[in-house]
Design a protein around this motif. Sequence first.
Motif, PDB file in Angstrom:
ATOM      1  N   CYS A 187       0.840  -1.196   0.000  1.00 14.23           N
ATOM      2  CA  CYS A 187       0.000   0.000   0.000  1.00 14.23           C
ATOM      3  C   CYS A 187       0.879   1.250   0.000  1.00 14.23           C
ATOM      4  O   CYS A 187       0.655   2.183  -0.781  1.00 14.23           O
ATOM      5  CB  CYS A 187      -0.920  -0.007   1.222  1.00 14.23           C
ATOM      6  N   GLU A 188       1.899   1.242   0.844  1.00  9.18           N
ATOM      7  CA  GLU A 188       2.814   2.383   0.908  1.00  9.18           C
ATOM      8  C   GLU A 188       3.533   2.583  -0.422  1.00  9.18           C
ATOM      9  O   GLU A 188       3.659   3.702  -0.905  1.00  9.18           O
ATOM     10  CB  GLU A 188       3.824   2.149   2.026  1.00  9.18           C
ATOM     11  N   ARG A 189       3.985   1.498  -1.019  1.00 11.25           N
ATOM     12  CA  ARG A 189       4.729   1.582  -2.275  1.00 11.25           C
ATOM     13  C   ARG A 189       3.864   2.115  -3.413  1.00 11.25           C
ATOM     14  O   ARG A 189       4.289   2.933  -4.206  1.00 11.25           O
ATOM     15  CB  ARG A 189       5.259   0.188  -2.612  1.00 11.25           C
ATOM     16  N   PHE A 190       2.618   1.628  -3.500  1.00  8.97           N
ATOM     17  CA  PHE A 190       1.756   1.998  -4.629  1.00  8.97           C
ATOM     18  C   PHE A 190       0.955   3.277  -4.400  1.00  8.97           C
ATOM     19  O   PHE A 190       0.683   4.007  -5.350  1.00  8.97           O
ATOM     20  CB  PHE A 190       0.789   0.857  -4.970  1.00  8.97           C
ATOM     21  N   TYR A 191       0.559   3.530  -3.150  1.00  9.94           N
ATOM     22  CA  TYR A 191      -0.371   4.634  -2.900  1.00  9.94           C
ATOM     23  C   TYR A 191       0.169   5.717  -1.975  1.00  9.94           C
ATOM     24  O   TYR A 191      -0.503   6.715  -1.753  1.00  9.94           O
ATOM     25  CB  TYR A 191      -1.693   4.083  -2.359  1.00  9.94           C
ATOM     26  N   GLY A 192       1.363   5.485  -1.392  1.00 15.05           N
ATOM     27  CA  GLY A 192       1.992   6.502  -0.570  1.00 15.05           C
ATOM     28  C   GLY A 192       1.877   6.247   0.925  1.00 15.05           C
ATOM     29  O   GLY A 192       1.002   5.514   1.387  1.00 15.05           O
ATOM     30  N   VAL A 193       2.778   6.891   1.640  1.00 17.70           N
ATOM     31  CA  VAL A 193       2.876   6.722   3.091  1.00 17.70           C
ATOM     32  C   VAL A 193       1.612   7.205   3.794  1.00 17.70           C
ATOM     33  O   VAL A 193       1.118   6.550   4.715  1.00 17.70           O
ATOM     34  CB  VAL A 193       4.115   7.469   3.632  1.00 17.70           C
ATOM     35  N   GLU A 194       1.088   8.332   3.365  1.00 21.39           N
ATOM     36  CA  GLU A 194      -0.080   8.911   4.044  1.00 21.39           C
ATOM     37  C   GLU A 194      -1.264   7.942   4.048  1.00 21.39           C
ATOM     38  O   GLU A 194      -1.887   7.711   5.091  1.00 21.39           O
ATOM     39  CB  GLU A 194      -0.474  10.222   3.371  1.00 21.39           C
ATOM     40  N   LEU A 195      -1.578   7.362   2.909  1.00 29.55           N
ATOM     41  CA  LEU A 195      -2.701   6.419   2.855  1.00 29.55           C
ATOM     42  C   LEU A 195      -2.385   5.153   3.649  1.00 29.55           C
ATOM     43  O   LEU A 195      -3.243   4.646   4.381  1.00 29.55           O
ATOM     44  CB  LEU A 195      -3.046   6.063   1.408  1.00 29.55           C
ATOM     45  N   ALA A 196      -1.157   4.659   3.535  1.00 29.74           N
ATOM     46  CA  ALA A 196      -0.783   3.449   4.282  1.00 29.74           C
ATOM     47  C   ALA A 196      -0.950   3.663   5.781  1.00 29.74           C
ATOM     48  O   ALA A 196      -1.424   2.776   6.489  1.00 29.74           O
ATOM     49  CB  ALA A 196       0.648   3.044   3.949  1.00 29.74           C
ATOM     50  N   ARG A 197      -0.610   4.838   6.271  1.00 25.16           N
ATOM     51  CA  ARG A 197      -0.764   5.127   7.701  1.00 25.16           C
ATOM     52  C   ARG A 197      -2.232   5.209   8.108  1.00 25.16           C
ATOM     53  O   ARG A 197      -2.584   4.860   9.221  1.00 25.16           O
ATOM     54  CB  ARG A 197      -0.041   6.415   8.067  1.00 25.16           C
TER      55      ARG A 197
END
Length: 79
Positions: A58-68
């Motif tokens: 999720c972090e790799r594809f959609y970014g740290v903010e969304l993963a958090r």
Amino acid sequence: MKRDTSPEAERFVRERYRAMPSEKRLLTALYMFDTAQARARASLPSDLSKRELRRCLCERFYGVELARKVYPESSEDSK
């Protein structure tokens, strides 16, 4: 972002995709996503739990903010 593809090549590829039937375009996109995901998985440690793997992808594809937001309990690990 620096481009390594000429405008002519980009135009050629765009026109080829536009000429494809919808089903073929969809299958191509799905195949490309599966390939990108497999490459991302291969770059991650093999001992991650399923949840950790999902968070990393999720972090790799959609970014740290969304993963958090999606995996708040894991956000301390990725700081």
